[in-house]
Design an enzyme around this catalytic site. Structure first.
Site, mmCIF file in Angstrom:
data_model
loop_
_atom_site.group_PDB
_atom_site.id
_atom_site.type_symbol
_atom_site.label_atom_id
_atom_site.label_comp_id
_atom_site.label_asym_id
_atom_site.label_seq_id
_atom_site.Cartn_x
_atom_site.Cartn_y
_atom_site.Cartn_z
ATOM 1 N N HIS A 142 0.620 -1.188 0.488
ATOM 2 C CA HIS A 142 -0.197 -0.054 -0.160
ATOM 3 C C HIS A 142 0.875 1.238 -0.078
ATOM 4 C CE1 HIS A 142 -3.572 -2.195 1.638
ATOM 5 N NE2 HIS A 142 -3.714 -2.796 1.292
ATOM 6 N N GLU B 253 0.909 4.152 1.953
ATOM 7 C CA GLU B 253 1.910 4.415 2.949
ATOM 8 C C GLU B 253 2.673 3.218 3.456
ATOM 9 O OE1 GLU B 253 -2.986 4.630 3.823
ATOM 10 O OE2 GLU B 253 -1.874 3.817 2.520
ATOM 11 N N CYS C 59 -5.704 1.742 6.089
ATOM 12 C CA CYS C 59 -6.322 0.506 6.473
ATOM 13 C C CYS C 59 -5.807 -0.229 7.975
ATOM 14 C CB CYS C 59 -6.305 0.129 4.937
ATOM 15 S SG CYS C 59 -4.828 -1.497 5.326
ATOM 16 N N CYS D 150 -2.160 -0.284 7.528
ATOM 17 C CA CYS D 150 -1.212 0.723 7.217
ATOM 18 C C CYS D 150 -1.116 1.674 8.745
ATOM 19 C CB CYS D 150 -1.639 1.223 6.205
ATOM 20 S SG CYS D 150 -1.330 0.582 4.900
#
Length: 193
Positions: free
Chosen positions: A83, A85, A118, A121
């Site tokens: 992801h 991040e 999420c 993350c």
């Protein structure tokens, strides 16, 4: 090299254009300017078809240039944990040569992300050593698009704040959410919904 149990190396590389955007960006002096960089990365990731509609940047507190940036690379690199991040945090730690961004005598670091992180993350942000997370689009926005954000609760944010991580929400939320609409129009894959 590949063995019978899988590869012994995973390479994480940003698309060339991402470094170009980060390197040519005007100095980011405000939270809004820093968030605009994260949103620009997310938008370009959609336009170029190189990943999901998420972008992130790590800045030293008050810094005008990012230490590192990240874009969602799940599809491009076939790896569910990449992801935006996580990519930005990994590259930031590599840039300073440390497993943590929170070091005695060092600057505080902040994560700017085009969408509320999420569950994965948020955990990565906790362990990364950042002292602040600044978010654009909301969890509901990502879920409306079809993404599963995992077990994130109001208590999740309290937990982070109790450990010294400030959370700021809805910074340029409309601009960040517009990238989701663009992703939908482009027929982007919702890979975990």
């Amino acid at each position: 090299m590949k063995s019978s149990i899988g590869p012994d190396l995973v390479e994480i590389r940003l698309p060339d254009w991402a470094l170009g955007i980060a390197g040519s960006a005007s100095p980011c002096r405000t939270d809004e300017e820093r968030m605009r960089l994260a949103v620009a990365l997310s938008r370009e990731n959609v336009v170029r078809g190189s990943g999901g509609p998420f972008g992130a940047a790590v800045f030293a507190a008050g810094g005008e240039r990012p230490l590192a940036v990240g874009v969602n690379a799940v599809e491009r690199l076939d790896n569910a944990v990449l992801h935006a991040e996580v990519v930005a945090l990994m590259l930031a730690q590599a840039a300073i040569g440390s497993y943590t961004l929170r070091r005695d005598g060092g600057p505080d670091y902040e994560l700017f992300t085009s969408c509320v992180p999420c569950a994965m993350c948020l955990g990565a942000a906790l362990w990364s050593g950042v002292t602040r997370i600044v978010c654009g689009a909301a969890r509901e926005d990502a879920m409306e698009l079809g993404f599963d954000e995992g077990p994130v609760f109001p208590s999740s944010y309290l937990y982070l704040e109790e450990r010294g991580i400030r959370i700021d929400l809805d910074v340029l939320r409309d601009e960040a959410r517009d990238v989701f609409a663009l992703y939908r129009r482009h027929g982007g894959l919702v890979y975990n919904g």
